[in-house]
Design an enzyme around this catalytic site. Sequence first.
Site, PDB file in Angstrom:
ATOM      1  N   ARG A  46       0.864  -1.185   0.000  1.00 16.04           N
ATOM      2  CA  ARG A  46       0.000   0.000   0.000  1.00 16.04           C
ATOM      3  C   ARG A  46       0.893   1.226   0.000  1.00 16.04           C
ATOM      4  O   ARG A  46       1.806   1.323   0.828  1.00 16.04           O
ATOM      5  CB  ARG A  46      -0.862  -0.005   1.258  1.00 16.04           C
ATOM      6  CG  ARG A  46      -1.807   1.175   1.334  1.00 16.04           C
ATOM      7  CD  ARG A  46      -2.425   1.316   2.716  1.00 16.04           C
ATOM      8  NE  ARG A  46      -1.709   2.313   3.489  1.00 16.04           N
ATOM      9  CZ  ARG A  46      -2.251   3.043   4.475  1.00 16.04           C
ATOM     10  NH1 ARG A  46      -3.506   2.860   4.813  1.00 16.04           N
ATOM     11  NH2 ARG A  46      -1.529   3.918   5.133  1.00 16.04           N
ATOM     12  N   TYR A  75      -2.287  12.119   5.226  1.00 20.60           N
ATOM     13  CA  TYR A  75      -2.626  10.835   5.834  1.00 20.60           C
ATOM     14  C   TYR A  75      -1.646   9.745   5.352  1.00 20.60           C
ATOM     15  O   TYR A  75      -1.360   9.644   4.162  1.00 20.60           O
ATOM     16  CB  TYR A  75      -4.069  10.402   5.465  1.00 20.60           C
ATOM     17  CG  TYR A  75      -4.235   8.936   5.782  1.00 20.60           C
ATOM     18  CD1 TYR A  75      -4.370   8.525   7.104  1.00 20.60           C
ATOM     19  CD2 TYR A  75      -4.128   7.962   4.789  1.00 20.60           C
ATOM     20  CE1 TYR A  75      -4.411   7.179   7.420  1.00 20.60           C
ATOM     21  CE2 TYR A  75      -4.172   6.625   5.102  1.00 20.60           C
ATOM     22  CZ  TYR A  75      -4.317   6.242   6.421  1.00 20.60           C
ATOM     23  OH  TYR A  75      -4.328   4.912   6.743  1.00 20.60           O
ATOM     24  N   ASP A  83      -4.942   4.024  -0.132  1.00 19.05           N
ATOM     25  CA  ASP A  83      -6.031   4.390   0.780  1.00 19.05           C
ATOM     26  C   ASP A  83      -6.362   5.873   0.605  1.00 19.05           C
ATOM     27  O   ASP A  83      -5.541   6.741   0.912  1.00 19.05           O
ATOM     28  CB  ASP A  83      -5.587   4.115   2.229  1.00 19.05           C
ATOM     29  CG  ASP A  83      -6.735   4.198   3.217  1.00 19.05           C
ATOM     30  OD1 ASP A  83      -7.813   4.692   2.838  1.00 19.05           O
ATOM     31  OD2 ASP A  83      -6.544   3.770   4.377  1.00 19.05           O
ATOM     32  N   HIS A 113      -8.732   7.272   2.197  1.00 14.99           N
ATOM     33  CA  HIS A 113      -9.104   7.640   3.572  1.00 14.99           C
ATOM     34  C   HIS A 113     -10.264   8.647   3.617  1.00 14.99           C
ATOM     35  O   HIS A 113     -10.189   9.690   4.269  1.00 14.99           O
ATOM     36  CB  HIS A 113      -7.885   8.153   4.350  1.00 14.99           C
ATOM     37  CG  HIS A 113      -7.833   7.642   5.756  1.00 14.99           C
ATOM     38  ND1 HIS A 113      -8.225   8.389   6.825  1.00 14.99           N
ATOM     39  CD2 HIS A 113      -7.450   6.448   6.255  1.00 14.99           C
ATOM     40  CE1 HIS A 113      -8.084   7.683   7.935  1.00 14.99           C
ATOM     41  NE2 HIS A 113      -7.614   6.489   7.619  1.00 14.99           N
ATOM     42  N   GLU A 144      -8.967   2.209  -1.666  1.00 18.61           N
ATOM     43  CA  GLU A 144      -9.674   2.007  -0.393  1.00 18.61           C
ATOM     44  C   GLU A 144     -10.391   3.273   0.056  1.00 18.61           C
ATOM     45  O   GLU A 144      -9.864   4.381  -0.092  1.00 18.61           O
ATOM     46  CB  GLU A 144      -8.629   1.594   0.653  1.00 18.61           C
ATOM     47  CG  GLU A 144      -9.191   1.399   2.044  1.00 18.61           C
ATOM     48  CD  GLU A 144      -8.092   1.105   3.053  1.00 18.61           C
ATOM     49  OE1 GLU A 144      -7.009   0.631   2.657  1.00 18.61           O
ATOM     50  OE2 GLU A 144      -8.328   1.380   4.239  1.00 18.61           O
ATOM     51  N   GLU A 170     -13.184  -0.570   7.108  1.00 16.64           N
ATOM     52  CA  GLU A 170     -12.444  -0.732   8.364  1.00 16.64           C
ATOM     53  C   GLU A 170     -13.158  -0.065   9.539  1.00 16.64           C
ATOM     54  O   GLU A 170     -12.923  -0.437  10.677  1.00 16.64           O
ATOM     55  CB  GLU A 170     -11.013  -0.206   8.224  1.00 16.64           C
ATOM     56  CG  GLU A 170     -10.937   1.287   8.009  1.00 16.64           C
ATOM     57  CD  GLU A 170      -9.516   1.761   7.758  1.00 16.64           C
ATOM     58  OE1 GLU A 170      -8.781   1.069   7.053  1.00 16.64           O
ATOM     59  OE2 GLU A 170      -9.173   2.834   8.278  1.00 16.64           O
ATOM     60  N   ARG A 197     -13.448  -4.680   4.308  1.00 19.65           N
ATOM     61  CA  ARG A 197     -12.321  -4.522   5.242  1.00 19.65           C
ATOM     62  C   ARG A 197     -12.718  -4.610   6.711  1.00 19.65           C
ATOM     63  O   ARG A 197     -11.923  -4.321   7.607  1.00 19.65           O
ATOM     64  CB  ARG A 197     -11.618  -3.186   4.969  1.00 19.65           C
ATOM     65  CG  ARG A 197     -10.726  -3.338   3.761  1.00 19.65           C
ATOM     66  CD  ARG A 197      -9.976  -2.119   3.392  1.00 19.65           C
ATOM     67  NE  ARG A 197      -9.229  -1.461   4.455  1.00 19.65           N
ATOM     68  CZ  ARG A 197      -8.151  -1.959   5.064  1.00 19.65           C
ATOM     69  NH1 ARG A 197      -7.702  -3.156   4.750  1.00 19.65           N
ATOM     70  NH2 ARG A 197      -7.536  -1.256   6.005  1.00 19.65           N
ATOM     71  N   GLU A 219      -4.139  -6.865   5.676  1.00 22.37           N
ATOM     72  CA  GLU A 219      -3.209  -5.753   5.898  1.00 22.37           C
ATOM     73  C   GLU A 219      -2.201  -6.120   6.981  1.00 22.37           C
ATOM     74  O   GLU A 219      -2.546  -6.737   7.992  1.00 22.37           O
ATOM     75  CB  GLU A 219      -4.007  -4.512   6.339  1.00 22.37           C
ATOM     76  CG  GLU A 219      -3.128  -3.297   6.602  1.00 22.37           C
ATOM     77  CD  GLU A 219      -3.935  -2.035   6.920  1.00 22.37           C
ATOM     78  OE1 GLU A 219      -5.142  -2.151   7.212  1.00 22.37           O
ATOM     79  OE2 GLU A 219      -3.342  -0.947   6.870  1.00 22.37           O
ATOM     80  N   TRP A 243     -11.402  13.082   8.003  1.00 23.71           N
ATOM     81  CA  TRP A 243      -9.996  12.674   8.169  1.00 23.71           C
ATOM     82  C   TRP A 243      -9.809  11.273   7.627  1.00 23.71           C
ATOM     83  O   TRP A 243     -10.631  10.439   7.713  1.00 23.71           O
ATOM     84  CB  TRP A 243      -9.558  12.724   9.631  1.00 23.71           C
ATOM     85  CG  TRP A 243      -8.134  12.260   9.731  1.00 23.71           C
ATOM     86  CD1 TRP A 243      -7.014  12.953   9.371  1.00 23.71           C
ATOM     87  CD2 TRP A 243      -7.669  10.971  10.168  1.00 23.71           C
ATOM     88  NE1 TRP A 243      -5.901  12.191   9.540  1.00 23.71           N
ATOM     89  CE2 TRP A 243      -6.270  10.968  10.020  1.00 23.71           C
ATOM     90  CE3 TRP A 243      -8.317   9.814  10.634  1.00 23.71           C
ATOM     91  CZ2 TRP A 243      -5.479   9.858  10.342  1.00 23.71           C
ATOM     92  CZ3 TRP A 243      -7.560   8.712  10.959  1.00 23.71           C
ATOM     93  CH2 TRP A 243      -6.134   8.733  10.828  1.00 23.71           C
TER      94      TRP A 243
HETATM   95  O1  KDG Z   1      -7.141   4.148  13.734  1.00 22.98           O
HETATM   96  C1  KDG Z   1      -7.146   4.573  12.418  1.00 22.98           C
HETATM   97  C2  KDG Z   1      -6.233   3.713  11.575  1.00 22.98           C
HETATM   98  O2  KDG Z   1      -6.406   2.368  11.856  1.00 22.98           O
HETATM   99  C3  KDG Z   1      -6.476   3.927  10.117  1.00 22.98           C
HETATM  100  O3  KDG Z   1      -6.232   5.267   9.791  1.00 22.98           O
HETATM  101  C4  KDG Z   1      -5.576   3.032   9.293  1.00 22.98           C
HETATM  102  O4  KDG Z   1      -6.817   3.540   7.336  1.00 22.98           O
HETATM  103  C5  KDG Z   1      -6.062   2.811   7.918  1.00 22.98           C
HETATM  104  C6  KDG Z   1      -5.589   1.597   7.242  1.00 22.98           C
HETATM  105  O5  KDG Z   1      -6.047   1.375   6.132  1.00 22.98           O
HETATM  106  O6  KDG Z   1      -4.782   0.888   7.815  1.00 22.98           O
HETATM  107 MG    MG Z   2      -7.735   2.524   5.689  1.00 16.34          MG
END
Ligand code: KDG
Ligand code: MG
Length: 402
Positions: free
Chosen positions: A147, A159, A210, A212, A236, A262, A283, A339, A402
């Site tokens: 990643r 991020y 990601d 995010h 992602e 996630e 995820r 992951e 975020w």
């Molecule tokens: O607690 C937040 C993280 O686990 C996250 O930001 C990590 O997005 C993430 C990832 O894909 O591992």
């Molecule tokens: Mg993530």
Amino acid sequence: MKIIEGKVIVCSPGRNFVTLKLVTDEGIYGIGDATLNGREKSVVSFLEDYVVPCLIGQDASRIEDIWQYLYRGVYWRRGAVNMTAIAAVDMALWDIKAKAANMPLYQLLGGKSRDKVMVYAHANGHDIEEVVDEVGKCLEQGYQAVRVQCGIPGLDKTYGVGKKNERYEPADSSIPSEHVWNTTKYMTHVPQLFRRLRDVYGDQLELLHDVHHRLTPIEAARLGKELEPCRLFWMEDPVPAENQESFRLIRQHTTTPLAVGEVFNSIFDCKSLIEEQLIDYIRATVVHAGGITHLRRIADFASLYHVRTGCHGATDLSPVSMGSALHFDSWVPNFGIQEHMAHNELTEAVFSHGYQFEAGHFVPGERPGHGVDIDEQLAKKYPYKRACLPVNRLEDGTLWNW
Ligand code: KDG
Ligand code: MG
């Protein structure tokens, strides 16, 4: 076999972890991860004040009934704190059952569907050439999937990118630190990153990214389309997923595979996404989605719609989650990828584990249970340290995802 004690252990060997230990009258104990990044103490209080007292005297072998008791039996359902606590109980109970059977957990789930579990590593850098070097290091270690996250010109913090020479750890401040976001700067930079990586490393390496939750559906659709020639394994969390229907628009425009979930804690968070085949990878993870009992249900549902698993595995998931996930991944028929973000040495010392790395893959190991234990004495040396996840704002100050 009755539960006679439930103990919540909080430690911070480099970052905060919450661990639930359930002890039975037969002397067998099990542990579960209860870490919810930046909200650790809420789960501690919920477990100590409400959940553990209800477990004392219950039959530890009745995993399903205890899950239903904590979920269906409670008027206030779902939610991250609640489902993380349920997950910790569930993981600990599966650990106990597998130890009582003297079997590794994957055997109780139905045995192995694969010999080893493919994982993806993290590579990040402040600029594209630093990312190129970091990906090279992952390949040297044997990873076949990486990643990548990159600093964006004109943005101070991004991020997934650590401070100079430091591991990336997002919960970096006792009051949320503030990031600044600009979609145009991001959208123009990311395709350059992936084109460069394909030029250097060719077509075979699996590349993941990601977003995010930063984009709107139409922006995500455009990014996915632009990245198609770079053949990503997945894009992602392109947009926040509260509105599952918004993925229809992204899906109509791009063949870049999508991974989401996630932050999901229940099958209902991904029902439409899965049923309408709007995503390729789910995820949801053992610690935040109600434990093995519930994750198994999500995976079985996903298997009907060609959706494969891609469990979250950042460092804020403790080795207990990683161990449990690797047993789950070894069994689950519709496995996609796992992951892996390496824990630091202190964490590895506090949590001993049976899982092992083998050339871009992990094996769960043969220890009875999920194979992870906690050294409580050592854990005491690393007390809780308040740490929050950041917040994100647009350049004009508007609060963003975020
Ligand atoms: O607690 C937040 C993280 O686990 C996250 O930001 C990590 O997005 C993430 C990832 O894909 O591992
Ligand atoms: Mg993530």
